[in-house]
Design a protein around this motif. Structure first.
Motif, mmCIF file in Angstrom:
data_model
loop_
_atom_site.group_PDB
_atom_site.id
_atom_site.type_symbol
_atom_site.label_atom_id
_atom_site.label_comp_id
_atom_site.label_asym_id
_atom_site.label_seq_id
_atom_site.Cartn_x
_atom_site.Cartn_y
_atom_site.Cartn_z
ATOM 1 N N GLY A 1 4.489 -0.045 1.209
ATOM 2 C CA GLY A 1 5.365 0.182 0.053
ATOM 3 C C GLY A 1 5.844 1.789 0.179
ATOM 4 N N GLY A 2 4.475 2.458 0.578
ATOM 5 C CA GLY A 2 4.782 3.892 0.715
ATOM 6 C C GLY A 2 5.084 4.716 -0.682
ATOM 7 N N GLN A 3 4.861 3.803 -1.731
ATOM 8 C CA GLN A 3 4.999 4.386 -2.935
ATOM 9 C C GLN A 3 3.897 5.542 -3.352
ATOM 10 O OE1 GLN A 3 4.135 1.503 -2.398
ATOM 11 N NE2 GLN A 3 2.048 1.189 -3.348
ATOM 12 N N PRO A 4 4.366 6.713 -3.802
ATOM 13 C CA PRO A 4 3.387 7.738 -4.419
ATOM 14 C C PRO A 4 2.535 7.347 -5.693
ATOM 15 C CG PRO A 4 5.623 8.464 -5.089
ATOM 16 C CD PRO A 4 5.790 7.119 -4.224
ATOM 17 N N ILE A 5 1.686 8.055 -5.988
ATOM 18 C CA ILE A 5 0.651 7.794 -7.163
ATOM 19 C C ILE A 5 -0.069 6.400 -7.060
ATOM 20 C CG2 ILE A 5 0.794 7.911 -9.827
ATOM 21 C CD1 ILE A 5 3.592 9.310 -9.498
ATOM 22 N N TYR A 6 0.570 5.455 -6.920
ATOM 23 C CA TYR A 6 -0.304 4.275 -6.726
ATOM 24 C C TYR A 6 -0.678 3.898 -5.395
ATOM 25 C CZ TYR A 6 2.205 3.664 -11.206
ATOM 26 O OH TYR A 6 2.566 3.804 -12.593
ATOM 27 N N TYR A 7 -2.052 3.717 -5.403
ATOM 28 C CA TYR A 7 -2.613 3.252 -4.122
ATOM 29 C C TYR A 7 -2.253 1.944 -3.610
ATOM 30 C CZ TYR A 7 -5.737 7.358 -5.281
ATOM 31 O OH TYR A 7 -6.075 8.423 -5.546
ATOM 32 N N TYR A 8 -1.987 1.209 -4.431
ATOM 33 C CA TYR A 8 -1.877 -0.212 -4.481
ATOM 34 C C TYR A 8 -0.764 -0.793 -5.590
ATOM 35 C CZ TYR A 8 -5.477 -0.257 -0.801
ATOM 36 O OH TYR A 8 -6.022 -0.245 0.306
ATOM 37 N N MET A 9 0.083 -1.397 -5.236
ATOM 38 C CA MET A 9 0.729 -2.413 -6.024
ATOM 39 C C MET A 9 0.583 -3.721 -5.647
ATOM 40 S SD MET A 9 4.389 -0.747 -6.743
ATOM 41 C CE MET A 9 4.439 0.877 -7.721
ATOM 42 N N ILE A 10 0.155 -4.713 -6.465
ATOM 43 C CA ILE A 10 -0.272 -6.062 -5.847
ATOM 44 C C ILE A 10 0.483 -7.218 -6.894
ATOM 45 C CG2 ILE A 10 -2.253 -7.536 -5.909
ATOM 46 C CD1 ILE A 10 -4.088 -5.303 -6.216
ATOM 47 N N SER A 11 0.994 -7.983 -6.092
ATOM 48 C CA SER A 11 1.986 -8.778 -6.869
ATOM 49 C C SER A 11 1.194 -10.172 -6.445
ATOM 50 C CB SER A 11 3.254 -9.050 -5.966
ATOM 51 O OG SER A 11 4.100 -10.059 -6.364
ATOM 52 N N ALA A 12 1.193 -11.019 -7.723
ATOM 53 C CA ALA A 12 0.553 -12.483 -7.592
ATOM 54 C C ALA A 12 1.482 -13.380 -7.942
ATOM 55 C CB ALA A 12 -0.846 -12.447 -8.365
ATOM 56 N N GLU A 13 1.684 -14.577 -7.438
ATOM 57 C CA GLU A 13 2.741 -15.362 -7.899
ATOM 58 C C GLU A 13 2.246 -17.055 -7.595
ATOM 59 O OE1 GLU A 13 6.932 -14.753 -5.979
ATOM 60 O OE2 GLU A 13 5.911 -12.987 -5.240
ATOM 61 N N TYR B 1 1.002 -1.207 0.046
ATOM 62 C CA TYR B 1 -0.086 -0.071 0.081
ATOM 63 C C TYR B 1 0.778 1.220 -0.097
ATOM 64 C CZ TYR B 1 0.276 0.127 5.352
ATOM 65 O OH TYR B 1 0.712 0.197 6.452
ATOM 66 N N GLY B 2 0.204 2.321 -0.639
ATOM 67 C CA GLY B 2 1.152 3.336 -0.799
ATOM 68 C C GLY B 2 0.781 4.465 0.303
ATOM 69 N N SER B 3 1.554 5.726 -0.014
ATOM 70 C CA SER B 3 1.795 6.699 0.978
ATOM 71 C C SER B 3 0.264 7.271 1.218
ATOM 72 C CB SER B 3 2.618 7.843 0.460
ATOM 73 O OG SER B 3 2.224 8.345 -0.997
ATOM 74 N N ASP B 4 -0.661 7.323 0.108
ATOM 75 C CA ASP B 4 -1.939 7.995 0.283
ATOM 76 C C ASP B 4 -3.006 6.862 0.766
ATOM 77 O OD1 ASP B 4 -1.082 10.267 -0.768
ATOM 78 O OD2 ASP B 4 -1.221 9.765 -2.742
ATOM 79 N N GLU C 1 -3.036 2.590 6.845
ATOM 80 C CA GLU C 1 -2.841 1.186 7.369
ATOM 81 C C GLU C 1 -4.029 0.289 7.412
ATOM 82 O OE1 GLU C 1 -0.400 -1.776 10.630
ATOM 83 O OE2 GLU C 1 -0.237 0.338 10.579
ATOM 84 N N ASN C 2 -5.157 1.177 8.044
ATOM 85 C CA ASN C 2 -6.679 0.443 8.429
ATOM 86 C C ASN C 2 -7.281 -0.017 7.262
ATOM 87 O OD1 ASN C 2 -5.918 0.500 11.384
ATOM 88 N ND2 ASN C 2 -6.912 2.212 11.812
ATOM 89 N N ALA C 3 -7.024 1.258 6.305
ATOM 90 C CA ALA C 3 -7.832 0.729 5.001
ATOM 91 C C ALA C 3 -7.270 -0.276 4.372
ATOM 92 C CB ALA C 3 -7.854 2.351 4.060
ATOM 93 N N ALA C 4 -5.892 -0.106 4.323
ATOM 94 C CA ALA C 4 -5.059 -1.350 3.537
ATOM 95 C C ALA C 4 -5.378 -2.681 4.253
ATOM 96 C CB ALA C 4 -3.585 -1.277 3.415
ATOM 97 N N LYS C 5 -5.429 -2.837 5.669
ATOM 98 C CA LYS C 5 -5.706 -4.050 6.289
ATOM 99 C C LYS C 5 -7.125 -4.547 5.929
ATOM 100 C CE LYS C 5 -2.917 -3.479 10.250
ATOM 101 N NZ LYS C 5 -2.705 -3.619 11.549
ATOM 102 N N ALA C 6 -8.307 -3.402 5.720
ATOM 103 C CA ALA C 6 -9.450 -4.010 5.376
ATOM 104 C C ALA C 6 -9.622 -4.333 4.048
ATOM 105 C CB ALA C 6 -10.399 -2.459 5.627
ATOM 106 N N LEU C 7 -8.815 -3.915 3.119
ATOM 107 C CA LEU C 7 -8.957 -4.252 1.612
ATOM 108 C C LEU C 7 -8.293 -5.798 1.596
ATOM 109 C CD1 LEU C 7 -9.006 -3.848 -1.441
ATOM 110 C CD2 LEU C 7 -6.741 -3.448 -1.386
#
Length: 177
Positions: free
Chosen positions: A165-177, A135-138, A141-147
């Motif tokens: 992740g703290g990344q700007p611009i991207y609310y979420y980066m998702i990796s699936a392996e 999850y990004g800087s915007d 943590e609680n919102a990310a945990k709920a997702l």
């Protein structure tokens, strides 16, 4: 940047398909150092490559191993539209939320969470076992945990991890392996 690194051997992870060529050109200009460009197109691919680095392997074997492993990663990036457009047949308004995958648009809509969950639906198949949500800087943590909690309910057979992740611009980066 290469000249400032105190090492004789350097691996570069572009983590963006538009940066790979520039990284290769920079590597070609470097003098006195062995530069290896690992052709990562997304941050999750770069992380997977790093995790699979083995210090006892040769540079060539590491490059082969890291490249093979990042090929097993699917990436979704949830961000916002900066203008009205149509991508892959999806009409998108300025400010809409969109999820971009490895090969184009995964989902679009008005809600960050809904778009992220729709992206997961497009990304996951029977071969995927591990999902990591950065999850990004915007995003709080609680919102990310709920997702992630919603995703775990939708996909009880998948291991789903949450990382800041703290990344700007991207609310979420998702990796699936």
């Amino acid at each position: 940047a290469i000249d400032q690194v105190n090492a004789d051997e350097i691996f570069i992870f572009p983590n963006n398909k538009n940066i790979i060529l520039a990284a290769q050109q920079a590597a070609g200009l470097a003098e006195g150092k062995k530069i290896t460009v690992v052709p990562s197109k997304t941050v999750p691919q770069g992380i997977t490559a790093l995790i699979n680095f083995m210090p006892d392997l040769s540079t060539e074997d590491n490059l082969e191993n890291m490249t093979a492993e990042m090929g097993k990663v699917k990436t979704g990036q949830v961000t916002y539209a900066v203008r009205k457009t149509n991508i892959d047949g999806m009409d998108i308004e300025e400010g809409d939320i969109m999820a971009i995958g490895d090969h184009g648009m995964l989902a679009a809509g008005k809600s960050v969470d809904r778009v992220a969950l729709d992206a997961l639906k497009c990304m996951l198949d029977d071969d995927c076992e591990l999902v990591t949500v950065y999850y990004g800087s915007d995003v709080g943590e609680n919102a990310a945990k709920a997702l992630v909690s919603q995703a775990e309910q939708m996909y009880p057979d998948k291991e789903i991890e949450l990382q800041y992740g703290g990344q700007p611009i991207y609310y979420y980066m998702i990796s699936a392996e």
